[in-house]
Design a protein around this motif. Structure first.
Motif, mmCIF file in Angstrom:
data_model
loop_
_atom_site.group_PDB
_atom_site.id
_atom_site.type_symbol
_atom_site.label_atom_id
_atom_site.label_comp_id
_atom_site.label_asym_id
_atom_site.label_seq_id
_atom_site.Cartn_x
_atom_site.Cartn_y
_atom_site.Cartn_z
ATOM 1 N N UNK A 4 0.850 -1.192 0.000
ATOM 2 C CA UNK A 4 0.000 0.000 0.000
ATOM 3 C C UNK A 4 0.885 1.241 0.000
ATOM 4 N N UNK A 5 0.282 2.371 -0.287
ATOM 5 C CA UNK A 5 1.040 3.619 -0.278
ATOM 6 C C UNK A 5 1.588 3.906 1.116
ATOM 7 N N UNK A 6 0.797 3.633 2.122
ATOM 8 C CA UNK A 6 1.248 3.843 3.504
ATOM 9 C C UNK A 6 2.455 2.950 3.820
ATOM 10 N N UNK A 7 2.393 1.702 3.385
ATOM 11 C CA UNK A 7 3.502 0.791 3.659
ATOM 12 C C UNK A 7 4.750 1.201 2.874
ATOM 13 N N UNK B 119 8.240 1.844 4.663
ATOM 14 C CA UNK B 119 9.464 1.135 4.268
ATOM 15 C C UNK B 119 10.568 2.141 3.954
ATOM 16 N N UNK B 120 10.227 3.163 3.182
ATOM 17 C CA UNK B 120 11.219 4.192 2.832
ATOM 18 C C UNK B 120 11.747 4.887 4.083
ATOM 19 N N UNK B 121 10.862 5.209 5.017
ATOM 20 C CA UNK B 121 11.289 5.849 6.266
ATOM 21 C C UNK B 121 12.201 4.930 7.071
ATOM 22 N N UNK B 122 11.869 3.643 7.120
ATOM 23 C CA UNK B 122 12.694 2.684 7.861
ATOM 24 C C UNK B 122 14.081 2.556 7.232
ATOM 25 N N UNK C 213 9.358 11.136 -4.360
ATOM 26 C CA UNK C 213 8.165 10.312 -4.454
ATOM 27 C C UNK C 213 7.517 9.928 -3.141
ATOM 28 N N UNK C 214 8.053 10.369 -2.025
ATOM 29 C CA UNK C 214 7.524 9.944 -0.721
ATOM 30 C C UNK C 214 6.091 10.434 -0.503
ATOM 31 N N UNK C 215 5.770 11.623 -0.992
ATOM 32 C CA UNK C 215 4.432 12.174 -0.769
ATOM 33 C C UNK C 215 3.349 11.306 -1.417
ATOM 34 N N UNK C 216 3.646 10.774 -2.592
ATOM 35 C CA UNK C 216 2.659 9.951 -3.290
ATOM 36 C C UNK C 216 2.636 8.512 -2.774
ATOM 37 N N UNK C 217 3.758 8.002 -2.358
ATOM 38 C CA UNK C 217 3.819 6.651 -1.805
ATOM 39 C C UNK C 217 3.626 5.550 -2.818
ATOM 40 N N UNK C 218 3.869 5.838 -4.089
ATOM 41 C CA UNK C 218 3.736 4.813 -5.131
ATOM 42 C C UNK C 218 5.107 4.269 -5.536
ATOM 43 N N UNK C 219 6.082 5.182 -5.638
ATOM 44 C CA UNK C 219 7.448 4.817 -6.016
ATOM 45 C C UNK C 219 8.357 5.826 -5.342
ATOM 46 N N UNK D 58 14.813 1.740 -4.748
ATOM 47 C CA UNK D 58 13.495 1.965 -5.330
ATOM 48 C C UNK D 58 12.494 1.199 -4.475
ATOM 49 N N UNK D 59 11.592 1.913 -3.809
ATOM 50 C CA UNK D 59 10.536 1.269 -3.034
ATOM 51 C C UNK D 59 9.236 1.514 -3.791
ATOM 52 N N UNK D 60 8.647 0.440 -4.279
ATOM 53 C CA UNK D 60 7.460 0.513 -5.116
ATOM 54 C C UNK D 60 6.217 0.023 -4.409
#
Length: 125
Positions: free
Chosen positions: A48-51, A55-58, A75-81, A92-94
């Motif tokens: 999900x976008x939240x996850x 993940x990126x924050x971790x 891309x963090x604001x959108x949470x897609x990529x 790359x966190x997708x």
């Protein structure tokens, strides 16, 4: 060619942090022979976008603990990529759907995979 120890350690740190937050199917590609900007692309996905953001924050937190700050994060604001550039390693966190759509593993199929030392269970999530 092989990757530098620094690049490998960064990819390893990022992959472990991603897995701890529920990241799925981490894949590291040795791209240094094809691009001069980095040695490794680490690709991981979340459901999900939240996850994806978590993940990126971790990953960022784990890297900062080792004294490594990203040169760029997009891309963090959108949470897609979310793309995080750590110089030797680009992460790359997708979102799972976007990972399938962009299919970076196919685009960079001529690059060797980097074997990461990860718990086996993490690869089957």
């Amino acid at each position: 060619m092989g990757v530098s120890e620094k690049a490998y350690e960064m990819a390893q740190t990022a992959a472990r942090a991603a897995i701890e937050k529920g990241g799925v199917d981490p894949v590291a590609l040795e791209v240094g022979g094809h691009v001069f900007l980095t040695d490794i692309f680490l690709i991981v996905s979340g459901d999900s976008e939240r996850q994806v953001r978590a993940i990126a924050d971790a990953i960022d937190d784990a890297m900062v603990e080792k004294g490594i700050r990203p040169l760029r994060r997009e891309g963090a604001a959108q949470g897609r990529w979310v793309l995080m550039d750590y110089d030797y390693c680009v992460v790359h966190v997708f979102n799972s759907e976007d990972r399938e759509h962009y299919d970076l593993e196919r685009l960079w199929a001529d690059c060797p995979k980097v074997q990461l030392d990860l718990p086996e269970a993490s690869l089957d999530l």
